[in-house]
Write an enzyme that holds these catalytic residues in place. Structure first.
Site, PDB file in Angstrom:
ATOM      1  N   SER A  38       0.824  -1.223   0.000  1.00  0.00           N
ATOM      2  CA  SER A  38       0.000   0.000   0.000  1.00  0.00           C
ATOM      3  C   SER A  38       0.847   1.258   0.000  1.00  0.00           C
ATOM      4  O   SER A  38       0.315   2.370  -0.034  1.00  0.00           O
ATOM      5  CB  SER A  38      -0.933   0.002   1.225  1.00  0.00           C
ATOM      6  N   ASN A  79      -2.104  -2.595  13.087  1.00  0.00           N
ATOM      7  CA  ASN A  79      -3.568  -2.470  13.023  1.00  0.00           C
ATOM      8  C   ASN A  79      -4.075  -1.233  13.766  1.00  0.00           C
ATOM      9  O   ASN A  79      -4.909  -0.494  13.257  1.00  0.00           O
ATOM     10  CB  ASN A  79      -4.227  -3.736  13.599  1.00  0.00           C
ATOM     11  N   HIS A 127     -41.117  21.742 -11.076  1.00  0.00           N
ATOM     12  CA  HIS A 127     -41.191  20.909 -12.293  1.00  0.00           C
ATOM     13  C   HIS A 127     -40.491  21.583 -13.476  1.00  0.00           C
ATOM     14  O   HIS A 127     -40.837  21.331 -14.619  1.00  0.00           O
ATOM     15  CB  HIS A 127     -42.642  20.606 -12.671  1.00  0.00           C
ATOM     16  N   SER A 130     -15.159  25.693 -28.043  1.00  0.00           N
ATOM     17  CA  SER A 130     -15.255  24.478 -28.837  1.00  0.00           C
ATOM     18  C   SER A 130     -14.241  24.568 -29.958  1.00  0.00           C
ATOM     19  O   SER A 130     -13.989  25.644 -30.489  1.00  0.00           O
ATOM     20  CB  SER A 130     -16.660  24.362 -29.412  1.00  0.00           C
ATOM     21  N   LYS A 181     -19.141  28.945 -29.215  1.00  0.00           N
ATOM     22  CA  LYS A 181     -19.422  28.255 -27.955  1.00  0.00           C
ATOM     23  C   LYS A 181     -18.611  28.759 -26.765  1.00  0.00           C
ATOM     24  O   LYS A 181     -17.431  29.082 -26.877  1.00  0.00           O
ATOM     25  CB  LYS A 181     -19.145  26.740 -28.099  1.00  0.00           C
ATOM     26  N   ASN A 209     -18.469  26.977 -23.117  1.00  0.00           N
ATOM     27  CA  ASN A 209     -19.029  25.828 -22.390  1.00  0.00           C
ATOM     28  C   ASN A 209     -18.728  25.871 -20.895  1.00  0.00           C
ATOM     29  O   ASN A 209     -17.606  26.180 -20.501  1.00  0.00           O
ATOM     30  CB  ASN A 209     -18.477  24.523 -22.968  1.00  0.00           C
ATOM     31  N   GLU A 255     -19.971  21.350 -15.191  1.00  0.00           N
ATOM     32  CA  GLU A 255     -20.267  20.025 -15.745  1.00  0.00           C
ATOM     33  C   GLU A 255     -19.381  18.957 -15.103  1.00  0.00           C
ATOM     34  O   GLU A 255     -19.834  17.870 -14.737  1.00  0.00           O
ATOM     35  CB  GLU A 255     -20.083  20.019 -17.264  1.00  0.00           C
ATOM     36  N   TYR A 270      -9.472  -6.920  12.757  1.00  0.00           N
ATOM     37  CA  TYR A 270      -8.855  -6.333  11.564  1.00  0.00           C
ATOM     38  C   TYR A 270      -8.730  -7.346  10.435  1.00  0.00           C
ATOM     39  O   TYR A 270      -8.379  -8.502  10.653  1.00  0.00           O
ATOM     40  CB  TYR A 270      -7.454  -5.792  11.893  1.00  0.00           C
ATOM     41  N   LYS A 310      -8.246   3.435   1.892  1.00  0.00           N
ATOM     42  CA  LYS A 310      -7.492   4.679   1.718  1.00  0.00           C
ATOM     43  C   LYS A 310      -7.726   5.383   0.407  1.00  0.00           C
ATOM     44  O   LYS A 310      -7.972   6.596   0.371  1.00  0.00           O
ATOM     45  CB  LYS A 310      -6.002   4.400   1.924  1.00  0.00           C
TER      46      LYS A 310
HETATM   47  N1  ARG Z   1      -1.254  -1.311   5.319  1.00  0.00           N
HETATM   48  C1  ARG Z   1      -2.166  -1.843   6.248  1.00  0.00           C
HETATM   49  C2  ARG Z   1      -3.523  -1.161   6.140  1.00  0.00           C
HETATM   50  O1  ARG Z   1      -3.598  -0.175   5.513  1.00  0.00           O
HETATM   51  C3  ARG Z   1      -1.631  -1.659   7.630  1.00  0.00           C
HETATM   52  C4  ARG Z   1      -2.112  -2.675   8.603  1.00  0.00           C
HETATM   53  C5  ARG Z   1      -1.571  -3.979   8.244  1.00  0.00           C
HETATM   54  N2  ARG Z   1      -1.803  -4.949   9.243  1.00  0.00           N
HETATM   55  C6  ARG Z   1      -1.631  -6.240   9.024  1.00  0.00           C
HETATM   56  N3  ARG Z   1      -1.858  -7.014  10.013  1.00  0.00           N
HETATM   57  N4  ARG Z   1      -1.259  -6.705   7.881  1.00  0.00           N
HETATM   58  O2  ARG Z   1      -4.520  -1.603   6.665  1.00  0.00           O
END
Ligand code: ARG
Length: 465
Positions: A30, A117, A163, A284, A290, A292, A297, A324, A332
């Site tokens: 991540s 976690n 309406h 345009s 035009k 726009n 939008e 968890y 995220k």
């Molecule tokens: N990158 C993980 C997350 O965003 C962090 C927690 C990971 N925990 C684990 N036990 N693998 O949730």
């Protein structure tokens, strides 16, 4: 980003007989997106380390080393010099590894009484709290822009629609304040959600708490949390606070989208109610005439994106057993994109609304075309003693006649009018005028310019500007 498969680098590699496959590493990492949490991760770690020292789990020397190392890491990140490694999975392990490289064993002791976690849950909450404050600030900017337009156009008459048919005359300022009311509730929702975001998960460790004599309240206090999450399983597993935030953002975007829709209609030549600043429009490549409304939008389009993030987060959560699960790593990107989208949209709309030029003449013409004062005529008859239903019927006939003649109600002569009701007298022409209609709705929440001015003052005071 550096990528190495050296499994020895991994904090958890001790138990494994073979390196993680490149695909699994890429799939599970991540760091590509959660590095955005880095400064909050450091802030959380420093609070944790200070607490560990206070309860005797770290020496003063270790704490000083951690603080010094983290200060350097912070500088490296801010200068864009920090080397993120995909082999180190996420923001937490990248920072911890760098810390250990810099300060040795003290760095290795930091993770005592903590798990990723509760660490990640803490980071997200810190980031989200900060983000909520940023969004509130922009919402207030937009509210002020709307209030300013309302003040400048309290007396500007436009047709109000139901309406999408001309219904009754309203003040353009009143229309602006309707949006201000929506954005003000959006702000309230964020303030409310913030209270639940602002709780400390740290100390929940992996899921069950920890056997060390930690002081969670001290950590909460230092990080500015209003309290701690009082169930360790809940602390590491639920993301309801993120869902609430995204729901509040989906509503913000929905309100922006409705405003966008109106601006797009209003700037067509058929309406011509407003002109938008050129800097927010595009031309345009084929049609030279035009102009726009790209920004509204796109805002309307981006609403779908934020709604999608809300559904993504709800779906992410619904099947998870306690506590968890790695699923939560997927919280995220939707969250970050929601915040980025809302912030950019609000910033654009503050300028757009401030720069918008209402066209009172065009609005007035449209209000005159649509028999917008028919209700006023009915109310006039009621005030002379006719039951409302009968008044409604009489005015309906008058409107039909005017439509056939191709004129407005106010253009019918008195004798013709009296053909629809004997109660009609010469004073009828006062109520058929747009200004009279507007001014008569002079009660709390009504569209009379006097009420709009009262509301402008009230709304301004509610922001404190
Ligand atoms: N990158 C993980 C997350 O965003 C962090 C927690 C990971 N925990 C684990 N036990 N693998 O949730």
């Amino acid at each position: 980003m550096a990528g190495s498969l050296d499994n020895k680098q991994q904090a958890w590699s001790g138990r494994f007989n073979e390196p993680v496959s490149e695909l699994a590493q890429r799939f599970t990492a991540s760091v590509g997106f959660d590095q955005r949490l880095a400064l909050f991760d450091i802030e959380g770690s420093l609070a944790h380390a200070a607490m560990l020292e206070k309860v005797g789990l770290l020496t003063k020397t270790d704490l000083a080393a951690i603080e010094k190392g983290m200060a350097q890491i912070r500088e490296e990140i801010l200068a864009g010099q920090f080397e993120w490694s995909i082999a180190l999975e996420d923001v937490h392990l990248n920072i911890e590894k760098r810390l250990t490289d810099l300060v040795g064993d003290a760095g290795k002791r930091l993770h005592t009484a903590r798990s990723r976690n509760d660490q990640v849950a803490t980071d997200i909450r810190l980031w989200l709290r900060h983000t909520i404050d940023e969004i509130r600030c922009q919402l207030q900017g937009l509210r002020i822009a709307l209030i300013n337009q309302a003040e400048a156009h309290a007396d500007t008459v436009m047709p109000g629609f139901t309406h999408l048919q001309v219904a009754q005359p309203i003040s353009f300022g009143h229309h602006m304040l309707a949006y201000e009311a929506m954005f003000s509730r959006d702000e309230e929702r964020l303030i409310d959600a913030r209270r639940r975001v602002n709780r400390l998960p740290l100390g929940a460790a992996a899921l069950a708490g920890t056997s060390y004599p930690i002081d969670r309240e001290a950590v909460a206090k230092r990080l500015g949390f209003e309290g701690v999450c009082e169930n360790s399983l809940d602390a590491v597993s639920d993301r309801d606070f993120a869902i609430e935030f995204t729901a509040a953002c989906a509503l913000i975007m929905t309100h922006v989208s409705r405003l966008s829709e109106e601006l797009i209609l209003w700037m067509t030549s058929r309406y011509g109610f407003v002109q938008l600043p050129d800097r927010f429009c595009t031309g345009s490549s084929i049609m030279p005439q035009k102009k726009n409304p790209d920004v509204p939008e796109l805002a309307r389009g981006k609403t779908g994106r934020v709604n999608g993030h809300l559904v993504a987060l709800l779906t992410l959560m619904k099947g998870q057993p306690l506590a968890y699960n790695k699923d939560n790593q997927e919280d995220k990107e939707p969250l970050f994109d929601t915040a980025d989208t809302v912030l950019d949209t609000l910033k654009a709309f503050i300028e757009l609304v401030a720069g918008m030029q209402p066209q009172p003449e065009a609005m007035r013409r449209a209000a005159l075309e649509g028999y917008a004062t028919a209700t006023d005529l009915a109310d006039y008859l009621v005030k002379k003693g006719l039951p409302f239903r009968d008044a409604h019927e009489a005015v309906a006939h008058a409107v039909r006649h005017a439509v056939e003649q191709g004129c407005g109600l106010e253009q019918l002569d008195l004798a013709t009018m009296q053909g629809f009701s004997q109660l009609i007298e010469a004073d009828v022409f006062e109520v058929l005028g747009l200004e009279g209609s507007l001014a008569s709705r002079n009660h709390l929440g009504g569209t009379a310019p006097a009420q709009v001015r009262i509301q402008v003052a009230k709304r301004r005071a509610s922001i404190g500007s």
